[in-house]
Write a protein that holds these residues in place. Sequence first.
Motif, PDB file in Angstrom:
ATOM      1  N   SER A  99     -10.578   7.426  14.214  1.00 28.32           N
ATOM      2  CA  SER A  99     -11.857   8.126  14.130  1.00 28.32           C
ATOM      3  C   SER A  99     -11.588   9.548  13.651  1.00 28.32           C
ATOM      4  CB  SER A  99     -12.558   8.147  15.493  1.00 28.32           C
ATOM      5  OG  SER A  99     -11.802   8.893  16.420  1.00 28.32           O
ATOM      6  N   ILE A 100     -12.521  10.096  12.903  1.00 27.88           N
ATOM      7  CA  ILE A 100     -12.374  11.420  12.317  1.00 27.88           C
ATOM      8  C   ILE A 100     -13.589  12.241  12.704  1.00 27.88           C
ATOM      9  CG2 ILE A 100     -11.874  12.689  10.182  1.00 27.88           C
ATOM     10  CD1 ILE A 100     -11.404   9.826   8.930  1.00 27.88           C
ATOM     11  N   HIS A 101     -13.373  13.467  13.132  1.00 28.62           N
ATOM     12  CA  HIS A 101     -14.507  14.331  13.433  1.00 28.62           C
ATOM     13  C   HIS A 101     -14.186  15.762  13.018  1.00 28.62           C
ATOM     14  CE1 HIS A 101     -12.091  14.489  17.188  1.00 28.62           C
ATOM     15  NE2 HIS A 101     -12.452  15.761  17.217  1.00 28.62           N
ATOM     16  N   ALA A 102     -15.245  16.484  12.687  1.00 25.88           N
ATOM     17  CA  ALA A 102     -15.116  17.858  12.216  1.00 25.88           C
ATOM     18  C   ALA A 102     -16.420  18.590  12.475  1.00 25.88           C
ATOM     19  CB  ALA A 102     -14.770  17.888  10.728  1.00 25.88           C
ATOM     20  N   ASP A 103     -16.350  19.918  12.448  1.00 24.71           N
ATOM     21  CA  ASP A 103     -17.525  20.772  12.566  1.00 24.71           C
ATOM     22  C   ASP A 103     -17.812  21.391  11.210  1.00 24.71           C
ATOM     23  OD1 ASP A 103     -17.939  20.290  15.239  1.00 24.71           O
ATOM     24  OD2 ASP A 103     -16.700  21.966  15.897  1.00 24.71           O
ATOM     25  N   LEU A 104     -19.046  21.220  10.747  1.00 24.79           N
ATOM     26  CA  LEU A 104     -19.478  21.786   9.472  1.00 24.79           C
ATOM     27  C   LEU A 104     -20.147  23.126   9.757  1.00 24.79           C
ATOM     28  CD1 LEU A 104     -19.800  21.328   6.399  1.00 24.79           C
ATOM     29  CD2 LEU A 104     -22.029  20.316   6.897  1.00 24.79           C
ATOM     30  N   ASP A 115     -11.488  21.960   8.515  1.00 28.83           N
ATOM     31  CA  ASP A 115     -10.456  21.246   9.267  1.00 28.83           C
ATOM     32  C   ASP A 115     -11.041  19.980   9.884  1.00 28.83           C
ATOM     33  OD1 ASP A 115      -8.908  23.395   8.614  1.00 28.83           O
ATOM     34  OD2 ASP A 115      -9.024  24.331  10.599  1.00 28.83           O
ATOM     35  N   VAL A 116     -10.197  18.974  10.031  1.00 27.56           N
ATOM     36  CA  VAL A 116     -10.621  17.720  10.656  1.00 27.56           C
ATOM     37  C   VAL A 116      -9.614  17.327  11.732  1.00 27.56           C
ATOM     38  CG1 VAL A 116     -11.825  16.898   8.603  1.00 27.56           C
ATOM     39  CG2 VAL A 116      -9.439  16.279   8.954  1.00 27.56           C
ATOM     40  N   THR A 117     -10.106  16.583  12.709  1.00 28.26           N
ATOM     41  CA  THR A 117      -9.273  16.034  13.781  1.00 28.26           C
ATOM     42  C   THR A 117      -9.296  14.518  13.683  1.00 28.26           C
ATOM     43  OG1 THR A 117      -9.747  17.906  15.230  1.00 28.26           O
ATOM     44  CG2 THR A 117      -8.908  15.913  16.265  1.00 28.26           C
ATOM     45  N   VAL A 118      -8.130  13.911  13.769  1.00 27.68           N
ATOM     46  CA  VAL A 118      -7.977  12.455  13.625  1.00 27.68           C
ATOM     47  C   VAL A 118      -7.396  11.906  14.921  1.00 27.68           C
ATOM     48  CG1 VAL A 118      -6.898  10.607  12.302  1.00 27.68           C
ATOM     49  CG2 VAL A 118      -7.615  12.710  11.146  1.00 27.68           C
ATOM     50  N   ALA A 119      -7.978  10.825  15.436  1.00 31.22           N
ATOM     51  CA  ALA A 119      -7.514  10.222  16.689  1.00 31.22           C
ATOM     52  C   ALA A 119      -7.538   8.698  16.552  1.00 31.22           C
ATOM     53  CB  ALA A 119      -8.379  10.658  17.866  1.00 31.22           C
ATOM     54  N   LEU A 152      -1.304  14.195   8.168  1.00 29.48           N
ATOM     55  CA  LEU A 152      -1.575  14.612   9.531  1.00 29.48           C
ATOM     56  C   LEU A 152      -0.488  15.531  10.070  1.00 29.48           C
ATOM     57  CD1 LEU A 152      -3.461  12.012   9.334  1.00 29.48           C
ATOM     58  CD2 LEU A 152      -3.110  11.834  11.794  1.00 29.48           C
ATOM     59  N   ILE A 153      -0.915  16.461  10.901  1.00 25.18           N
ATOM     60  CA  ILE A 153       0.005  17.280  11.691  1.00 25.18           C
ATOM     61  C   ILE A 153      -0.168  16.865  13.148  1.00 25.18           C
ATOM     62  CG2 ILE A 153       0.595  19.605  12.447  1.00 25.18           C
ATOM     63  CD1 ILE A 153      -0.380  20.655   9.810  1.00 25.18           C
ATOM     64  N   VAL A 154       0.863  16.242  13.707  1.00 21.46           N
ATOM     65  CA  VAL A 154       0.804  15.704  15.057  1.00 21.46           C
ATOM     66  C   VAL A 154       1.748  16.512  15.938  1.00 21.46           C
ATOM     67  CG1 VAL A 154       1.143  13.664  16.508  1.00 21.46           C
ATOM     68  CG2 VAL A 154       0.265  13.420  14.184  1.00 21.46           C
ATOM     69  N   GLY A 155       1.213  17.071  17.008  1.00 24.20           N
ATOM     70  CA  GLY A 155       2.018  17.884  17.907  1.00 24.20           C
ATOM     71  C   GLY A 155       2.775  17.071  18.940  1.00 24.20           C
ATOM     72  N   GLY A 156       2.341  15.835  19.185  1.00 18.42           N
ATOM     73  CA  GLY A 156       2.994  15.007  20.190  1.00 18.42           C
ATOM     74  C   GLY A 156       4.160  14.227  19.623  1.00 18.42           C
ATOM     75  N   PHE A 157       4.994  13.734  20.535  1.00 16.87           N
ATOM     76  CA  PHE A 157       6.162  12.957  20.134  1.00 16.87           C
ATOM     77  C   PHE A 157       6.451  11.935  21.215  1.00 16.87           C
ATOM     78  CE2 PHE A 157      10.763  12.208  20.316  1.00 16.87           C
ATOM     79  CZ  PHE A 157      10.994  11.744  19.040  1.00 16.87           C
ATOM     80  N   GLY A 158       6.849  10.733  20.784  1.00 20.24           N
ATOM     81  CA  GLY A 158       7.177   9.672  21.722  1.00 20.24           C
ATOM     82  C   GLY A 158       8.417   8.918  21.298  1.00 20.24           C
ATOM     83  N   ALA A 159       9.199   8.468  22.286  1.00 18.88           N
ATOM     84  CA  ALA A 159      10.400   7.675  22.027  1.00 18.88           C
ATOM     85  C   ALA A 159      10.482   6.581  23.078  1.00 18.88           C
ATOM     86  CB  ALA A 159      11.648   8.553  22.074  1.00 18.88           C
ATOM     87  N   SER A 160      10.926   5.405  22.662  1.00 16.29           N
ATOM     88  CA  SER A 160      11.011   4.269  23.572  1.00 16.29           C
ATOM     89  C   SER A 160      12.321   3.536  23.356  1.00 16.29           C
ATOM     90  CB  SER A 160       9.829   3.310  23.354  1.00 16.29           C
ATOM     91  OG  SER A 160       9.810   2.835  22.017  1.00 16.29           O
ATOM     92  N   GLY A 161      12.770   2.840  24.412  1.00 15.74           N
ATOM     93  CA  GLY A 161      13.985   2.059  24.349  1.00 15.74           C
ATOM     94  C   GLY A 161      13.710   0.572  24.371  1.00 15.74           C
ATOM     95  N   ALA A 174      -3.009  11.515  18.281  1.00 19.05           N
ATOM     96  CA  ALA A 174      -4.061  12.342  17.701  1.00 19.05           C
ATOM     97  C   ALA A 174      -3.415  13.482  16.938  1.00 19.05           C
ATOM     98  CB  ALA A 174      -4.999  12.889  18.775  1.00 19.05           C
ATOM     99  N   GLY A 175      -4.084  13.943  15.902  1.00 20.11           N
ATOM    100  CA  GLY A 175      -3.548  15.027  15.082  1.00 20.11           C
ATOM    101  C   GLY A 175      -4.650  15.723  14.312  1.00 20.11           C
ATOM    102  N   ARG A 176      -4.280  16.727  13.551  1.00 26.10           N
ATOM    103  CA  ARG A 176      -5.229  17.507  12.766  1.00 26.10           C
ATOM    104  C   ARG A 176      -4.775  17.595  11.321  1.00 26.10           C
ATOM    105  NH1 ARG A 176      -9.041  20.655  14.888  1.00 26.10           N
ATOM    106  NH2 ARG A 176      -8.812  22.215  13.245  1.00 26.10           N
ATOM    107  N   ILE A 177      -5.748  17.836  10.441  1.00 21.81           N
ATOM    108  CA  ILE A 177      -5.474  18.072   9.030  1.00 21.81           C
ATOM    109  C   ILE A 177      -6.149  19.388   8.660  1.00 21.81           C
ATOM    110  CG2 ILE A 177      -5.595  17.154   6.684  1.00 21.81           C
ATOM    111  CD1 ILE A 177      -5.997  14.402   7.818  1.00 21.81           C
ATOM    112  N   PRO A 178      -5.402  20.483   8.573  1.00 17.04           N
ATOM    113  CA  PRO A 178      -6.027  21.754   8.167  1.00 17.04           C
ATOM    114  C   PRO A 178      -6.593  21.651   6.749  1.00 17.04           C
ATOM    115  CG  PRO A 178      -3.859  22.108   9.151  1.00 17.04           C
ATOM    116  CD  PRO A 178      -3.996  20.631   8.925  1.00 17.04           C
TER     117      PRO A 178
END
Length: 378
Positions: A99-104, A115-119, A152-161, A174-178
Motif C-alpha cells: 500500500s502507498i500513501h502520501a500527503d498532497l 514523498d511517499v510511504t510504502v508498507a 525504497l529506503i528501508v530503515g529496518g533490517f531482519g536476519a533469520s537462521g 515498510a519504507g519511504r521514497i523521498p
Amino acid sequence: MRDSFDFAMNTRRILLIAMLCFGAGQNALADRIKDLANVAGVRNNQLTGYGLVVGLDGTGDQTSQTPFTVQSVVNMLTQFGITIPPGVNLQLKNVAAVSIHADLPAFSKPGQAIDVTVASIGNAKSLRGGSLLMAPLRGADGNVYAIAQGNLIVGGFGASGNDGSRVTVNVPSAGRIPNGATVERTVASDFLTRESVVLNLHIPDFTTSNRLAILINETLGPGTAQAIDAVSVNIRAPLDPMQRTSFLAHIENLEVDPGQAAARVIINSRTGTVVIGANVRVTPAAVSHGSLVVTISEKPFASQPIAPFSDSGQTVVLPNSRVDIEQEKSSMFLFQPGTSLDEIVQAVNRVGAAPGDLVAILEALKQAGALRAELVVI
C-alpha cells in the motif's frame, strides 16, 4: 466593482504604512499568527494507492498465502502483452504487494514531487532493496492526483537462521521514497474566489480569537477582522491574487499575545508522567501521604528423625515464612490559599513522593475540591 477597487487600494496603503511600523510595539513574548492559526481551506490532502515492489532478495510475499500478489503480477504482464498460460503456478519470492500513501500539500502544481510511504500488505519479510513500480495515487474522490515510483529506503533490517531463529531491527516491511511521486492534478481551491479569508486557531480560545481580531483591526483598519467564535476570525481580503498573497503574508507575521491556557493537570496512567499547567491553584488543604512496605521471605529448614540413622523416620524440608510490615514515615504538609505550581512541586518533592504518589495526591485533592484545575487522565 468600485467598492472592491477602493478596498484594495486602501488595503495597499495600509500595508505600506504597517510595514514601516511593523515590529515597533511588538511584545517579545508574543507569538506569530502563523504559529497560532491556519487559513481555512489551505490544507493537505491524503492520497493512497496500491502497487508492487520488485527486486527483493527472496523476502517477498509467499504466493500460496497471498493470491492477490500473483493476480497483480499477471494483470501487469497482460498490459505488456505477455500472457500466462492457464494453470501455471507462479512462485514469486521477489515481489511484494504494498500500500502507498502520501500527503498532497496545498497549492501543489503538476510536476512537483512529494514523498511517499510504502508498507507491505502481504506477508513479505522485508522490502529492503526493493523498487516500487509505477502506481497511481488517488484521493478521496477517486481521482488520480499523483504517480509514484522509485527505490525504497528501508530503515529496518531482519536476519533469520535455518532453525527458525530470527532477529529484527526496527520494521523492515515498510519504507519511504523521498520525492517518490509526481503530482499530476491540482486540487481545486476557493482561496482566491472568496470575498473574505477565515483564520482558524489551532487551540480554541475566546481570548486569543478576540485579541487577534483587535490586532488586525488596529494594524489594517477598523472592520477588517471579526472574531466569529473561539476558533475562527473572519478577515476581509483583496480579491486580486497578488494583493491577497502579500496581505496574508503580512498578517501571518503579526505577533499577538495568546490567552493563557486553562488550568489542567495531565496524568498519563501508563507511564506515570504528570504535567501541571501554569494556572493550577490549590485551596487550603493538608496532605499526608504514606505507604506500607510488606516483605515476605521464605527460609525453609530440614526436619530430621529424632534417632540418628533411624529407619522409622525420614528427613523432610518444611516451609518457614516470615512476613514483615513496615510503614514509611510521612510528614503532613499544608497548602496555603492560592498555592502556585512551584509551591506544589516543592511540597511534593519534600516528602519524596514518586510519580505514582503524586497522582494519588492530585486525585485526592480533586475529590476534596481543593484542586482548582481540570484533571485529565490519558
